[in-house]
Design a protein around this motif. Sequence first.
Motif, PDB file in Angstrom:
ATOM      1  N   ILE A  63     -20.307  28.803  31.472  1.00 51.16           N
ATOM      2  CA  ILE A  63     -20.484  29.234  30.079  1.00 51.16           C
ATOM      3  C   ILE A  63     -20.480  28.023  29.154  1.00 51.16           C
ATOM      4  CG2 ILE A  63     -18.302  29.738  28.899  1.00 51.16           C
ATOM      5  CD1 ILE A  63     -20.977  32.224  29.173  1.00 51.16           C
ATOM      6  N   HIS A  64     -19.618  27.061  29.452  1.00 46.87           N
ATOM      7  CA  HIS A  64     -19.557  25.843  28.641  1.00 46.87           C
ATOM      8  C   HIS A  64     -20.847  25.034  28.800  1.00 46.87           C
ATOM      9  CE1 HIS A  64     -17.864  22.599  26.376  1.00 46.87           C
ATOM     10  NE2 HIS A  64     -17.891  21.764  27.404  1.00 46.87           N
ATOM     11  N   ALA A  65     -21.337  24.941  30.019  1.00 49.65           N
ATOM     12  CA  ALA A  65     -22.575  24.204  30.274  1.00 49.65           C
ATOM     13  C   ALA A  65     -23.766  24.851  29.567  1.00 49.65           C
ATOM     14  CB  ALA A  65     -22.831  24.114  31.775  1.00 49.65           C
ATOM     15  N   ILE A  66     -23.845  26.168  29.623  1.00 49.52           N
ATOM     16  CA  ILE A  66     -24.963  26.882  29.000  1.00 49.52           C
ATOM     17  C   ILE A  66     -24.903  26.784  27.484  1.00 49.52           C
ATOM     18  CG2 ILE A  66     -25.941  29.196  28.610  1.00 49.52           C
ATOM     19  CD1 ILE A  66     -25.073  29.802  31.566  1.00 49.52           C
ATOM     20  N   THR A  67     -23.731  27.041  26.907  1.00 49.36           N
ATOM     21  CA  THR A  67     -23.619  26.968  25.437  1.00 49.36           C
ATOM     22  C   THR A  67     -23.794  25.535  24.951  1.00 49.36           C
ATOM     23  OG1 THR A  67     -21.191  26.833  25.526  1.00 49.36           O
ATOM     24  CG2 THR A  67     -22.171  29.027  25.231  1.00 49.36           C
ATOM     25  N   GLY A  68     -23.318  24.569  25.736  1.00 45.53           N
ATOM     26  CA  GLY A  68     -23.490  23.165  25.359  1.00 45.53           C
ATOM     27  C   GLY A  68     -24.951  22.750  25.356  1.00 45.53           C
ATOM     28  N   ALA A  69     -25.687  23.165  26.383  1.00 43.64           N
ATOM     29  CA  ALA A  69     -27.118  22.854  26.444  1.00 43.64           C
ATOM     30  C   ALA A  69     -27.869  23.528  25.297  1.00 43.64           C
ATOM     31  CB  ALA A  69     -27.692  23.294  27.794  1.00 43.64           C
ATOM     32  N   ALA A  70     -27.521  24.779  25.018  1.00 44.64           N
ATOM     33  CA  ALA A  70     -28.166  25.497  23.907  1.00 44.64           C
ATOM     34  C   ALA A  70     -27.872  24.812  22.579  1.00 44.64           C
ATOM     35  CB  ALA A  70     -27.693  26.948  23.874  1.00 44.64           C
ATOM     36  N   ALA A  71     -26.643  24.356  22.412  1.00 42.19           N
ATOM     37  CA  ALA A  71     -26.269  23.673  21.170  1.00 42.19           C
ATOM     38  C   ALA A  71     -27.050  22.375  21.006  1.00 42.19           C
ATOM     39  CB  ALA A  71     -24.767  23.407  21.148  1.00 42.19           C
ATOM     40  N   LEU A  72     -27.208  21.623  22.084  1.00 41.87           N
ATOM     41  CA  LEU A  72     -27.992  20.384  22.011  1.00 41.87           C
ATOM     42  C   LEU A  72     -29.442  20.665  21.627  1.00 41.87           C
ATOM     43  CD1 LEU A  72     -26.880  18.071  24.953  1.00 41.87           C
ATOM     44  CD2 LEU A  72     -26.922  17.524  22.528  1.00 41.87           C
ATOM     45  N   ILE A  73     -30.013  21.688  22.221  1.00 42.97           N
ATOM     46  CA  ILE A  73     -31.396  22.051  21.893  1.00 42.97           C
ATOM     47  C   ILE A  73     -31.504  22.469  20.425  1.00 42.97           C
ATOM     48  CG2 ILE A  73     -33.217  23.756  22.349  1.00 42.97           C
ATOM     49  CD1 ILE A  73     -32.221  23.671  25.329  1.00 42.97           C
ATOM     50  N   LEU A  74     -30.549  23.274  19.967  1.00 49.37           N
ATOM     51  CA  LEU A  74     -30.556  23.689  18.560  1.00 49.37           C
ATOM     52  C   LEU A  74     -30.383  22.498  17.615  1.00 49.37           C
ATOM     53  CD1 LEU A  74     -28.523  27.015  18.615  1.00 49.37           C
ATOM     54  CD2 LEU A  74     -30.924  26.729  17.966  1.00 49.37           C
ATOM     55  N   MET A  75     -29.526  21.546  17.998  1.00 47.56           N
ATOM     56  CA  MET A  75     -29.345  20.351  17.175  1.00 47.56           C
ATOM     57  C   MET A  75     -30.637  19.543  17.090  1.00 47.56           C
ATOM     58  SD  MET A  75     -25.578  18.981  18.272  1.00 47.56           S
ATOM     59  CE  MET A  75     -25.462  17.626  17.103  1.00 47.56           C
ATOM     60  N   LEU A  76     -31.351  19.455  18.196  1.00 45.00           N
ATOM     61  CA  LEU A  76     -32.621  18.731  18.196  1.00 45.00           C
ATOM     62  C   LEU A  76     -33.641  19.438  17.307  1.00 45.00           C
ATOM     63  CD1 LEU A  76     -34.476  16.494  19.221  1.00 45.00           C
ATOM     64  CD2 LEU A  76     -34.967  17.929  21.214  1.00 45.00           C
ATOM     65  N   ILE A  77     -33.744  20.760  17.447  1.00 44.20           N
ATOM     66  CA  ILE A  77     -34.660  21.540  16.601  1.00 44.20           C
ATOM     67  C   ILE A  77     -34.263  21.379  15.138  1.00 44.20           C
ATOM     68  CG2 ILE A  77     -35.359  23.897  15.985  1.00 44.20           C
ATOM     69  CD1 ILE A  77     -35.074  24.546  19.035  1.00 44.20           C
ATOM     70  N   HIS A  78     -32.981  21.431  14.874  1.00 46.85           N
ATOM     71  CA  HIS A  78     -32.467  21.286  13.510  1.00 46.85           C
ATOM     72  C   HIS A  78     -32.860  19.933  12.914  1.00 46.85           C
ATOM     73  CE1 HIS A  78     -28.922  20.480  10.730  1.00 46.85           C
ATOM     74  NE2 HIS A  78     -29.545  21.496  10.177  1.00 46.85           N
ATOM     75  N   ALA A  79     -32.678  18.860  13.678  1.00 45.70           N
ATOM     76  CA  ALA A  79     -33.026  17.523  13.185  1.00 45.70           C
ATOM     77  C   ALA A  79     -34.533  17.395  12.960  1.00 45.70           C
ATOM     78  CB  ALA A  79     -32.536  16.465  14.165  1.00 45.70           C
ATOM     79  N   LEU A  80     -35.321  17.940  13.876  1.00 46.88           N
ATOM     80  CA  LEU A  80     -36.780  17.884  13.706  1.00 46.88           C
ATOM     81  C   LEU A  80     -37.228  18.694  12.491  1.00 46.88           C
ATOM     82  CD1 LEU A  80     -37.918  18.203  17.440  1.00 46.88           C
ATOM     83  CD2 LEU A  80     -37.989  16.149  15.986  1.00 46.88           C
ATOM     84  N   TRP A  81     -36.618  19.870  12.310  1.00 52.70           N
ATOM     85  CA  TRP A  81     -36.958  20.692  11.152  1.00 52.70           C
ATOM     86  C   TRP A  81     -36.536  19.995   9.866  1.00 52.70           C
ATOM     87  CZ3 TRP A  81     -35.151  26.434  10.136  1.00 52.70           C
ATOM     88  CH2 TRP A  81     -35.914  26.968   9.109  1.00 52.70           C
ATOM     89  N   ALA A  82     -35.381  19.345   9.868  1.00 47.89           N
ATOM     90  CA  ALA A  82     -34.923  18.605   8.687  1.00 47.89           C
ATOM     91  C   ALA A  82     -35.935  17.524   8.317  1.00 47.89           C
ATOM     92  CB  ALA A  82     -33.545  17.991   8.941  1.00 47.89           C
ATOM     93  N   ALA A  83     -36.426  16.812   9.327  1.00 49.51           N
ATOM     94  CA  ALA A  83     -37.428  15.772   9.065  1.00 49.51           C
ATOM     95  C   ALA A  83     -38.708  16.378   8.513  1.00 49.51           C
ATOM     96  CB  ALA A  83     -37.713  14.994  10.351  1.00 49.51           C
ATOM     97  N   ALA A  84     -39.124  17.520   9.056  1.00 45.47           N
ATOM     98  CA  ALA A  84     -40.346  18.179   8.572  1.00 45.47           C
ATOM     99  C   ALA A  84     -40.167  18.680   7.141  1.00 45.47           C
ATOM    100  CB  ALA A  84     -40.717  19.335   9.493  1.00 45.47           C
ATOM    101  N   VAL A  85     -39.024  19.272   6.843  1.00 43.83           N
ATOM    102  CA  VAL A  85     -38.759  19.772   5.484  1.00 43.83           C
ATOM    103  C   VAL A  85     -38.709  18.605   4.509  1.00 43.83           C
ATOM    104  CG1 VAL A  85     -36.968  20.827   4.025  1.00 43.83           C
ATOM    105  CG2 VAL A  85     -37.600  21.901   6.187  1.00 43.83           C
ATOM    106  N   LYS A  86     -38.071  17.519   4.922  1.00 47.14           N
ATOM    107  CA  LYS A  86     -37.976  16.330   4.067  1.00 47.14           C
ATOM    108  C   LYS A  86     -39.364  15.762   3.807  1.00 47.14           C
ATOM    109  CE  LYS A  86     -35.379  13.353   2.024  1.00 47.14           C
ATOM    110  NZ  LYS A  86     -35.263  13.659   0.637  1.00 47.14           N
ATOM    111  N   TRP A  87     -40.186  15.739   4.830  1.00 45.54           N
ATOM    112  CA  TRP A  87     -41.530  15.189   4.687  1.00 45.54           C
ATOM    113  C   TRP A  87     -42.402  16.096   3.825  1.00 45.54           C
ATOM    114  CZ3 TRP A  87     -46.242  16.901   7.137  1.00 45.54           C
ATOM    115  CH2 TRP A  87     -47.301  16.026   6.966  1.00 45.54           C
ATOM    116  N   LYS A  88     -42.290  17.421   4.054  1.00 50.45           N
ATOM    117  CA  LYS A  88     -43.123  18.393   3.337  1.00 50.45           C
ATOM    118  C   LYS A  88     -42.665  18.576   1.896  1.00 50.45           C
ATOM    119  CE  LYS A  88     -44.986  23.029   3.936  1.00 50.45           C
ATOM    120  NZ  LYS A  88     -44.942  24.258   4.716  1.00 50.45           N
ATOM    121  N   GLY A  89     -41.340  18.645   1.683  1.00 53.36           N
ATOM    122  CA  GLY A  89     -40.796  18.781   0.334  1.00 53.36           C
ATOM    123  C   GLY A  89     -40.931  20.162  -0.266  1.00 53.36           C
ATOM    124  N   SER A  90     -41.100  21.199   0.538  1.00 55.20           N
ATOM    125  CA  SER A  90     -41.276  22.563   0.046  1.00 55.20           C
ATOM    126  C   SER A  90     -39.930  23.203  -0.269  1.00 55.20           C
ATOM    127  CB  SER A  90     -42.008  23.392   1.101  1.00 55.20           C
ATOM    128  OG  SER A  90     -41.909  24.763   0.832  1.00 55.20           O
TER     129      SER A  90
END
Length: 121
Positions: A63-90
């Motif tokens: 359970i720790h391995a699965i939730t940890g992997a999911a959290a890492l993936i979400l953090m990566l998506i979050h950082a990429l989305w932050a960069a896209a929002v910052k670039w787009k400025g919407s």
Amino acid sequence: MLAAAIVSINLALVFYTIGVWGEKRSGTLQNKHLMFFLIGLVCDTTGTSLMSSIAASGGNNAIHAITGAAALILMLIHALWAAAVKWKGSSSALSSFHRFSFIVWILWLIPYGIGVGMSMF
């Protein structure tokens, strides 16, 4: 190796929390918030890699391995989305990003809490 993993995971908590709550409190997404997200992601990836090496030599908690992997993936998506929002400025993208940011932070705390709990027993 365990000490380095613990320090890395706790630094991830500090940096990621500063980024999420700084962005939430200011109501804007600034470059410094994006940097805190990215530093938190790097620290979490480092700590998770170290912890995975340790777990490979001993017991493992699925359970720790699965939730940890999911959290890492979400953090990566979050950082990429932050960069896209910052670039787009919407402003509409920023509004939905604020909600997503807080949700990802809460979800990240689940494997963190599981790991802390596992270390106590």
